[in-house]
Design a protein around this motif. Sequence first.
Motif, PDB file in Angstrom:
ATOM      1  N   ALA A 262      31.505  39.074  43.854  1.00  0.00           N
ATOM      2  CA  ALA A 262      30.274  38.879  43.080  1.00  0.00           C
ATOM      3  C   ALA A 262      30.509  39.168  41.600  1.00  0.00           C
ATOM      4  N   LEU A 263      31.253  40.239  41.320  1.00  0.00           N
ATOM      5  CA  LEU A 263      31.547  40.611  39.933  1.00  0.00           C
ATOM      6  C   LEU A 263      32.396  39.536  39.259  1.00  0.00           C
ATOM      7  N   TRP A 264      33.429  39.059  39.948  1.00  0.00           N
ATOM      8  CA  TRP A 264      34.303  38.037  39.384  1.00  0.00           C
ATOM      9  C   TRP A 264      33.528  36.728  39.155  1.00  0.00           C
ATOM     10  N   ASP A 265      32.740  36.318  40.151  1.00  0.00           N
ATOM     11  CA  ASP A 265      31.938  35.090  40.019  1.00  0.00           C
ATOM     12  C   ASP A 265      30.975  35.193  38.839  1.00  0.00           C
ATOM     13  N   PHE A 266      30.355  36.362  38.687  1.00  0.00           N
ATOM     14  CA  PHE A 266      29.407  36.602  37.604  1.00  0.00           C
ATOM     15  C   PHE A 266      30.062  36.347  36.255  1.00  0.00           C
ATOM     16  N   TYR A 267      31.266  36.887  36.072  1.00  0.00           N
ATOM     17  CA  TYR A 267      31.949  36.738  34.783  1.00  0.00           C
ATOM     18  C   TYR A 267      32.507  35.333  34.572  1.00  0.00           C
ATOM     19  N   MET A 268      33.082  34.747  35.598  1.00  0.00           N
ATOM     20  CA  MET A 268      33.634  33.399  35.437  1.00  0.00           C
ATOM     21  C   MET A 268      32.518  32.379  35.194  1.00  0.00           C
ATOM     22  N   LEU A 416      36.885  43.992  32.883  1.00  0.00           N
ATOM     23  CA  LEU A 416      36.740  43.328  34.186  1.00  0.00           C
ATOM     24  C   LEU A 416      37.936  43.619  35.080  1.00  0.00           C
ATOM     25  N   TYR A 417      39.135  43.506  34.550  1.00  0.00           N
ATOM     26  CA  TYR A 417      40.336  43.794  35.338  1.00  0.00           C
ATOM     27  C   TYR A 417      40.307  45.233  35.853  1.00  0.00           C
ATOM     28  N   ASN A 418      39.917  46.165  34.980  1.00  0.00           N
ATOM     29  CA  ASN A 418      39.870  47.572  35.394  1.00  0.00           C
ATOM     30  C   ASN A 418      38.858  47.801  36.518  1.00  0.00           C
ATOM     31  N   LEU A 419      37.691  47.145  36.411  1.00  0.00           N
ATOM     32  CA  LEU A 419      36.677  47.286  37.458  1.00  0.00           C
ATOM     33  C   LEU A 419      37.164  46.671  38.771  1.00  0.00           C
ATOM     34  N   MET A 420      37.825  45.528  38.685  1.00  0.00           N
ATOM     35  CA  MET A 420      38.337  44.880  39.896  1.00  0.00           C
ATOM     36  C   MET A 420      39.409  45.746  40.557  1.00  0.00           C
ATOM     37  N   PHE A 421      40.237  46.399  39.735  1.00  0.00           N
ATOM     38  CA  PHE A 421      41.263  47.288  40.291  1.00  0.00           C
ATOM     39  C   PHE A 421      40.630  48.532  40.900  1.00  0.00           C
ATOM     40  N   ASP A 422      39.612  49.070  40.228  1.00  0.00           N
ATOM     41  CA  ASP A 422      38.915  50.238  40.777  1.00  0.00           C
ATOM     42  C   ASP A 422      38.301  49.908  42.137  1.00  0.00           C
ATOM     43  N   LEU A 423      37.790  48.688  42.280  1.00  0.00           N
ATOM     44  CA  LEU A 423      37.222  48.241  43.554  1.00  0.00           C
ATOM     45  C   LEU A 423      38.302  47.974  44.593  1.00  0.00           C
ATOM     46  N   LYS A 424      39.545  47.791  44.145  1.00  0.00           N
ATOM     47  CA  LYS A 424      40.659  47.378  45.011  1.00  0.00           C
ATOM     48  C   LYS A 424      40.278  46.098  45.760  1.00  0.00           C
ATOM     49  N   ALA A 425      39.664  45.175  45.022  1.00  0.00           N
ATOM     50  CA  ALA A 425      39.163  43.935  45.615  1.00  0.00           C
ATOM     51  C   ALA A 425      40.322  43.002  45.977  1.00  0.00           C
ATOM     52  N   GLU A 426      40.336  42.530  47.206  1.00  0.00           N
ATOM     53  CA  GLU A 426      41.411  41.679  47.703  1.00  0.00           C
ATOM     54  C   GLU A 426      40.914  40.260  47.964  1.00  0.00           C
ATOM     55  N   ASN A 427      41.851  39.322  47.941  1.00  0.00           N
ATOM     56  CA  ASN A 427      41.577  37.935  48.318  1.00  0.00           C
ATOM     57  C   ASN A 427      40.397  37.345  47.551  1.00  0.00           C
ATOM     58  N   ILE A 428      40.375  37.575  46.240  1.00  0.00           N
ATOM     59  CA  ILE A 428      39.283  37.081  45.394  1.00  0.00           C
ATOM     60  C   ILE A 428      39.515  35.597  45.077  1.00  0.00           C
ATOM     61  N   LYS A 429      38.520  34.789  45.342  1.00  0.00           N
ATOM     62  CA  LYS A 429      38.594  33.356  45.050  1.00  0.00           C
ATOM     63  C   LYS A 429      38.362  33.155  43.548  1.00  0.00           C
ATOM     64  N   ILE A 430      39.417  32.790  42.850  1.00  0.00           N
ATOM     65  CA  ILE A 430      39.387  32.755  41.390  1.00  0.00           C
ATOM     66  C   ILE A 430      38.420  31.706  40.854  1.00  0.00           C
ATOM     67  N   ASN A 431      38.378  30.552  41.449  1.00  0.00           N
ATOM     68  CA  ASN A 431      37.535  29.460  40.939  1.00  0.00           C
ATOM     69  C   ASN A 431      36.285  29.229  41.776  1.00  0.00           C
ATOM     70  N   ASN A 432      35.841  30.292  42.437  1.00  0.00           N
ATOM     71  CA  ASN A 432      34.645  30.190  43.277  1.00  0.00           C
ATOM     72  C   ASN A 432      33.405  29.809  42.456  1.00  0.00           C
ATOM     73  N   TYR A 433      33.418  30.143  41.155  1.00  0.00           N
ATOM     74  CA  TYR A 433      32.264  29.847  40.295  1.00  0.00           C
ATOM     75  C   TYR A 433      31.972  28.355  40.211  1.00  0.00           C
ATOM     76  N   LEU A 434      32.974  27.500  40.469  1.00  0.00           N
ATOM     77  CA  LEU A 434      32.802  26.056  40.370  1.00  0.00           C
ATOM     78  C   LEU A 434      31.809  25.517  41.398  1.00  0.00           C
ATOM     79  N   SER A 435      31.641  26.273  42.488  1.00  0.00           N
ATOM     80  CA  SER A 435      30.729  25.821  43.541  1.00  0.00           C
ATOM     81  C   SER A 435      29.330  26.403  43.399  1.00  0.00           C
ATOM     82  N   LEU A 436      29.113  27.200  42.350  1.00  0.00           N
ATOM     83  CA  LEU A 436      27.806  27.863  42.190  1.00  0.00           C
ATOM     84  C   LEU A 436      26.843  27.002  41.377  1.00  0.00           C
TER      85      LEU A 436
END
Length: 436
Positions: A262-268, A416-436
């Motif tokens: 959700a965080l990654w999609d929000f920013y992308m 953003l990178y620091n927050l994603m690392f703090d979350l230890k978020a795995e298997n994040i779909k990088i271009n998921n925002y394209l479908s939103l």
Amino acid sequence: MNTIDKIPTSKIQRATKLVSTGAKVGVNYLKYYGDKIVSSEADAKERLNKNNASDIYDGLKQLKGSALKVAQMLSMEKSILPQAYVEKFSLSQFSVPPLSPPLVIKTFKKYFGKSPDELYDTFNATSVNAASIGQVHTAVKDGKKLAVKIQYPGVAESIATDLAMVKPIAMSMFNIKGKDSDKYFKEVENKLVEETNYVLEIKQSQEMASACANIPNLKFPDYYPELSTDRIITMDYMEGEHLSEFTAKKTNKNLSNTIGQALWDFYMFQIHKLKKVHADPHPGNFLISKNGELIALDFGCIKHIPLDFYVPYFELAKKENIENKVLFQEKLYELEIIKHEDTLEEKQFFTAMFHEMLSLFTQPFQVENFDFSDANFFGKIAELGEKYSKNTELRKMNGNRGSKHFIYINRTFFGLYNLMFDLKAENIKINNYLSL
């Protein structure tokens, strides 16, 4: 936590406070030189960093405003600052001494022309959250719990003088020189001025919430302009725990991955679809709800991304462009990283430096899915930051490189990178925002 009954607001008062802080730092260095004689260099330097970080933060938290905001921004630069500074300055994100209740009531009346009791059914004059520019209180109106953000007195009026006082420190820390260095400080000043305009913040918040409404697992508060002014914001009180509190537990991997997506999609989505971005991605601006949703707060710092910067910036996120020597250097010129007046040595050095940096930083954009729990990836980023922070050749050159737009866009990605690392978020779909 102790409260503050008065904030220095005049230029002389604020300068005096910074001079006093500088004197304490000077004493710490004297202790350090003596400490080196009886202990190792590493131990002495660690104690120096801890003492300086503590004294600098203690001085800035009394000033609040722009001075404390700079500390908040620096706390996100984990690969640049010593850990002692990161830990201490991180407190500025959501844990600083609040104004005392009498000063809160006085400030509210000044900004609104009415007391809180005239607007709300109940109002708690004790802060529930204090940060760099304002603090948050709870209130109730018509049975609805509200959050009321009140700006600290004198913050808007002291931005220019605060930045002028911290400018020499920043220039030394980041090796900024040259006649065109003012453009970077003007960019920061303009953004800070915007952050003190709460009418603008409400407008930006409502626009962002509307534009991002379809992003899964993301929530925003509602805002109440009729209960707000240019120095006070009234919004829904959002229940949840700060992102840093959530990540400290590290108990629910699936939820961490959901929040990370959700965080990654929000920013992308913001960057690529809206060409503007919430440029303040620190843990204090995000909550996790009981329903496992990401709650985004505080849209005072929105960076608009001009197309002539956006295009070359993201062209350099593509591996094939990084590996194309001619195209790569062409984009460095477009982004003002290298300049026509540079010496051959400078052109070669900064071309090589940014090639190494971008080859690493852009790796998430070169795959369909990325593992932000990869400690090896973030370890390499830290090593690269340390390598160039100690580079004596770099210190001799003009460090003010790149368009002024880098300041907030790079800040956004570092955060953003620091927050994603703090979350230890795995298997994040990088271009998921394209479908939103």
